[in-house]
Scaffold this motif. Structure first.
Motif, PDB file in Angstrom:
ATOM      1  N   LEU A  20     -35.532  29.294 -27.352  1.00  0.00           N
ATOM      2  CA  LEU A  20     -34.749  28.763 -28.466  1.00  0.00           C
ATOM      3  C   LEU A  20     -34.003  27.497 -28.052  1.00  0.00           C
ATOM      4  CD1 LEU A  20     -33.270  32.032 -30.033  1.00  0.00           C
ATOM      5  CD2 LEU A  20     -35.505  30.964 -30.390  1.00  0.00           C
ATOM      6  N   LYS A  21     -33.528  27.474 -26.822  1.00  0.00           N
ATOM      7  CA  LYS A  21     -32.826  26.280 -26.334  1.00  0.00           C
ATOM      8  C   LYS A  21     -33.773  25.087 -26.269  1.00  0.00           C
ATOM      9  CE  LYS A  21     -29.407  28.832 -23.600  1.00  0.00           C
ATOM     10  NZ  LYS A  21     -28.912  29.143 -22.234  1.00  0.00           N
ATOM     11  N   ARG A  22     -35.030  25.339 -25.921  1.00  0.00           N
ATOM     12  CA  ARG A  22     -36.012  24.253 -25.859  1.00  0.00           C
ATOM     13  C   ARG A  22     -36.293  23.679 -27.244  1.00  0.00           C
ATOM     14  NH1 ARG A  22     -40.985  26.683 -22.687  1.00  0.00           N
ATOM     15  NH2 ARG A  22     -41.900  24.650 -23.203  1.00  0.00           N
ATOM     16  N   ILE A  23     -36.292  24.528 -28.258  1.00  0.00           N
ATOM     17  CA  ILE A  23     -36.487  24.048 -29.625  1.00  0.00           C
ATOM     18  C   ILE A  23     -35.297  23.192 -30.050  1.00  0.00           C
ATOM     19  CG2 ILE A  23     -36.699  24.742 -32.046  1.00  0.00           C
ATOM     20  CD1 ILE A  23     -38.199  27.257 -31.055  1.00  0.00           C
ATOM     21  N   GLU A  24     -34.099  23.635 -29.713  1.00  0.00           N
ATOM     22  CA  GLU A  24     -32.907  22.852 -30.038  1.00  0.00           C
ATOM     23  C   GLU A  24     -32.913  21.501 -29.321  1.00  0.00           C
ATOM     24  OE1 GLU A  24     -29.572  25.417 -29.161  1.00  0.00           O
ATOM     25  OE2 GLU A  24     -29.445  25.977 -31.271  1.00  0.00           O
ATOM     26  N   GLU A  25     -33.335  21.493 -28.073  1.00  0.00           N
ATOM     27  CA  GLU A  25     -33.412  20.243 -27.316  1.00  0.00           C
ATOM     28  C   GLU A  25     -34.425  19.289 -27.928  1.00  0.00           C
ATOM     29  OE1 GLU A  25     -31.613  18.947 -24.782  1.00  0.00           O
ATOM     30  OE2 GLU A  25     -30.283  20.653 -25.189  1.00  0.00           O
ATOM     31  N   ALA A  26     -35.527  19.837 -28.439  1.00  0.00           N
ATOM     32  CA  ALA A  26     -36.546  18.996 -29.076  1.00  0.00           C
ATOM     33  C   ALA A  26     -35.971  18.293 -30.303  1.00  0.00           C
ATOM     34  CB  ALA A  26     -37.758  19.838 -29.466  1.00  0.00           C
ATOM     35  N   ILE A  27     -35.167  19.001 -31.082  1.00  0.00           N
ATOM     36  CA  ILE A  27     -34.548  18.391 -32.258  1.00  0.00           C
ATOM     37  C   ILE A  27     -33.603  17.270 -31.837  1.00  0.00           C
ATOM     38  CG2 ILE A  27     -32.960  18.823 -34.176  1.00  0.00           C
ATOM     39  CD1 ILE A  27     -34.171  21.622 -34.406  1.00  0.00           C
ATOM     40  N   LYS A  28     -32.829  17.492 -30.768  1.00  0.00           N
ATOM     41  CA  LYS A  28     -31.919  16.461 -30.264  1.00  0.00           C
ATOM     42  C   LYS A  28     -32.693  15.237 -29.782  1.00  0.00           C
ATOM     43  CE  LYS A  28     -28.342  19.730 -28.768  1.00  0.00           C
ATOM     44  NZ  LYS A  28     -27.650  20.329 -27.593  1.00  0.00           N
ATOM     45  N   GLU A  29     -33.818  15.458 -29.097  1.00  0.00           N
ATOM     46  CA  GLU A  29     -34.631  14.346 -28.603  1.00  0.00           C
ATOM     47  C   GLU A  29     -35.194  13.523 -29.751  1.00  0.00           C
ATOM     48  OE1 GLU A  29     -35.394  13.005 -25.571  1.00  0.00           O
ATOM     49  OE2 GLU A  29     -33.716  14.258 -24.912  1.00  0.00           O
ATOM     50  N   HIS A  30     -35.618  14.191 -30.805  1.00  0.00           N
ATOM     51  CA  HIS A  30     -36.130  13.471 -31.972  1.00  0.00           C
ATOM     52  C   HIS A  30     -35.051  12.556 -32.549  1.00  0.00           C
ATOM     53  CE1 HIS A  30     -39.549  16.143 -31.742  1.00  0.00           C
ATOM     54  NE2 HIS A  30     -40.103  15.580 -32.802  1.00  0.00           N
ATOM     55  N   LYS A  31     -33.832  13.073 -32.631  1.00  0.00           N
ATOM     56  CA  LYS A  31     -32.742  12.282 -33.201  1.00  0.00           C
ATOM     57  C   LYS A  31     -32.425  11.065 -32.331  1.00  0.00           C
ATOM     58  CE  LYS A  31     -30.658  16.112 -35.744  1.00  0.00           C
ATOM     59  NZ  LYS A  31     -29.489  17.025 -35.881  1.00  0.00           N
ATOM     60  N   LYS A  32     -32.593  11.194 -31.021  1.00  0.00           N
ATOM     61  CA  LYS A  32     -32.342  10.073 -30.115  1.00  0.00           C
ATOM     62  C   LYS A  32     -33.317   8.926 -30.367  1.00  0.00           C
ATOM     63  CE  LYS A  32     -30.546  12.798 -26.224  1.00  0.00           C
ATOM     64  NZ  LYS A  32     -30.836  13.243 -24.834  1.00  0.00           N
ATOM     65  N   HIS A  33     -34.512   9.250 -30.856  1.00  0.00           N
ATOM     66  CA  HIS A  33     -35.549   8.241 -31.066  1.00  0.00           C
ATOM     67  C   HIS A  33     -35.560   7.699 -32.500  1.00  0.00           C
ATOM     68  CE1 HIS A  33     -36.895  10.116 -27.333  1.00  0.00           C
ATOM     69  NE2 HIS A  33     -37.649   9.063 -27.133  1.00  0.00           N
ATOM     70  N   PHE A  34     -34.578   8.102 -33.287  1.00  0.00           N
ATOM     71  CA  PHE A  34     -34.532   7.655 -34.680  1.00  0.00           C
ATOM     72  C   PHE A  34     -34.267   6.158 -34.756  1.00  0.00           C
ATOM     73  CE2 PHE A  34     -32.074   6.806 -38.590  1.00  0.00           C
ATOM     74  CZ  PHE A  34     -33.028   7.149 -39.522  1.00  0.00           C
ATOM     75  N   ILE A  35     -34.979   5.478 -35.637  1.00  0.00           N
ATOM     76  CA  ILE A  35     -34.803   4.056 -35.891  1.00  0.00           C
ATOM     77  C   ILE A  35     -34.382   3.870 -37.351  1.00  0.00           C
ATOM     78  CG2 ILE A  35     -36.018   1.847 -36.147  1.00  0.00           C
ATOM     79  CD1 ILE A  35     -37.731   2.617 -33.752  1.00  0.00           C
ATOM     80  N   ILE A  36     -33.322   3.084 -37.570  1.00  0.00           N
ATOM     81  CA  ILE A  36     -32.855   2.852 -38.939  1.00  0.00           C
ATOM     82  C   ILE A  36     -33.803   1.926 -39.688  1.00  0.00           C
ATOM     83  CG2 ILE A  36     -31.008   1.849 -40.349  1.00  0.00           C
ATOM     84  CD1 ILE A  36     -29.052   2.662 -38.144  1.00  0.00           C
ATOM     85  N   LYS A  37     -34.186   0.821 -39.026  1.00  0.00           N
ATOM     86  CA  LYS A  37     -35.131  -0.103 -39.651  1.00  0.00           C
ATOM     87  C   LYS A  37     -35.700  -1.034 -38.582  1.00  0.00           C
ATOM     88  CE  LYS A  37     -32.108  -4.000 -40.907  1.00  0.00           C
ATOM     89  NZ  LYS A  37     -31.687  -4.902 -42.004  1.00  0.00           N
ATOM     90  N   THR A  38     -36.784  -1.720 -38.937  1.00  0.00           N
ATOM     91  CA  THR A  38     -37.361  -2.765 -38.088  1.00  0.00           C
ATOM     92  C   THR A  38     -37.561  -4.021 -38.932  1.00  0.00           C
ATOM     93  OG1 THR A  38     -39.636  -2.061 -38.557  1.00  0.00           O
ATOM     94  CG2 THR A  38     -38.561  -1.103 -36.610  1.00  0.00           C
ATOM     95  N   GLN A  39     -37.630  -5.153 -38.246  1.00  0.00           N
ATOM     96  CA  GLN A  39     -37.882  -6.421 -38.933  1.00  0.00           C
ATOM     97  C   GLN A  39     -38.761  -7.285 -38.038  1.00  0.00           C
ATOM     98  OE1 GLN A  39     -34.399  -8.831 -39.796  1.00  0.00           O
ATOM     99  NE2 GLN A  39     -35.364  -9.590 -41.667  1.00  0.00           N
ATOM    100  N   SER A  40     -39.804  -7.869 -38.630  1.00  0.00           N
ATOM    101  CA  SER A  40     -40.745  -8.676 -37.860  1.00  0.00           C
ATOM    102  C   SER A  40     -40.044  -9.831 -37.167  1.00  0.00           C
ATOM    103  CB  SER A  40     -41.843  -9.223 -38.778  1.00  0.00           C
ATOM    104  OG  SER A  40     -42.581  -8.173 -39.355  1.00  0.00           O
TER     105      SER A  40
END
Length: 243
Positions: A20-40
Motif C-alpha cells: 500500500l505504501k508503494r501505491i501511495e508513493e507512486a501517486i506522489k511521484e506522478h504529482k512531482k512530474h506534473f506540468i502546468i503547461k508548455t510553450q514552443s
C-alpha cells in the motif's frame, strides 16, 4: 494513508503493508512530474519529436495517475471487479510507454528511420478504432504494447518469461463476462445444491491477488517516463516547461 481500515488491516495482517505504501508513493511521484503547461521555443522547429513526444508522455502520465487513484477508490469501496479493470488498463498504459521507449532507442541507435518513429508516435497518439476523421490511423495493437513490457524486462534481466502477457491475460478473464468474472458473484455448494449470492462489496480477502500485478505495472511507469524524457531532452528541442 489513503486506504480505508479494512484494506490496511488485511495487508498489515499478511505482512504486505509495504504494498500500500508503494501505491501511495507512486501517486506522489506522478504529482512531482506534473506540468502546468508548455510553450514552443521555436516558431518552426526542424522537427516536432520533442514537442510531440513530451505531449504524449504527459498525457500518458495523466492517465496513469487517474487509473491508480481509481484503483485505490475501488479497493476502498470493496469493488474488486472495477479495481481489476483498472489494473488491466494500467498495464496497457505501461505498455504504451515501453513501446515508445523501445522505438526511440531504436531510432537513436540508427536502426529505424525518423519516418518510422514518427509513424509509431502518430499511431500511439491519434490511433483509434472509431474513425472521427478519414486520416485517423489504426492504433498499435494492445498485445504489441503488452509484449513491449516483457521485451523491456528481458533486456534488463535476461528472463524470457512473458510475465506481463500472462498477467494481462489473467486480468482479462475477470474483465470479460467469462467464468472467472462471473464466479465472483456467488458461491456454489454442489453437495447441498445451494448457491449463495454476493452483494456488491462482499468479497473474500483472497481476491486481492491482483495487487501484485498492479505493483509490477506502476513500478515501471515513472522510470520509463524518465528515460523517455531524458532521451528527448538530450536529442530534441523541448518546449518551455511550466510547473
Amino acid at each position: 494513508m489513503i486506504f480505508k481500515k479494512h484494506i490496511t488491516k488485511y495487508f498489515s495482517s499478511n505482512g504486505r503493508i509495504d504494498d500500500l505504501k508503494r501505491i501511495e508513493e507512486a501517486i506522489k511521484e506522478h504529482k512531482k512530474h506534473f506540468i502546468i503547461k508548455t510553450q514552443s521555443k521555436l516558431e518552426k522547429p526542424e522537427r516536432l519529436l520533442g514537442e510531440n513526444g513530451l505531449l504524449y508522455i504527459q498525457r500518458t502520465l495523466y492517465r496513469s495517475q487517474v487509473i491508480i487513484e481509481g484503483v485505490v477508490l475501488s479497493l476502498n469501496n470493496r469493488n474488486v471487479l472495477m479495481a481489476i479493470l483498472g489494473v488491466r488498463s494500467h498495464i496497457e498504459i505501461t505498455g504504451t510507454l515501453t513501446y515508445l521507449h523501445k522505438r526511440l532507442k531504436s531510432f537513436y541507435a540508427g536502426n529505424i528511420s525518423y519516418e518510422d518513429l514518427d509513424r509509431s508516435l502518430y499511431r500511439l497518439s491519434l490511433g483509434g478504432k472509431v474513425k472521427d476523421h478519414s486520416d485517423m490511423p489504426d492504433p498499435i495493437g494492445v498485445m504489441d504494447l503488452i509484449d513491449s513490457i516483457d521485451d523491456y524486462y528481458k533486456k534488463i534481466s535476461g528472463s524470457k518469461e512473458k510475465m506481463f502477457r500472462v498477467a494481462y491475460d489473467n486480468l482479462s478473464e475477470f474483465c470479460h463476462p467469462n467464468c472467472f468474472g462471473l464466479f465472483m458473484g456467488s458461491d456454489v455448494f454442489p453437495e447441498t445444491r445451494e448457491v449463495i449470492y454476493h452483494k456488491p462489496g462482499e468479497i473474500n480477502e483472497e481476491n486481492y491477488w491482483f495487487v501484485s500485478l498492479f505493483l509490477m505495472s506502476i513500478a515501471t511507469t515513472i522510470p520509463i517516463y524518465n528515460n523517455i524524457f531524458e532521451m528527448l531532452e538530450k536529442n530534441e528541442v523541448l518546449p518551455n516547461i511550466f510547473r
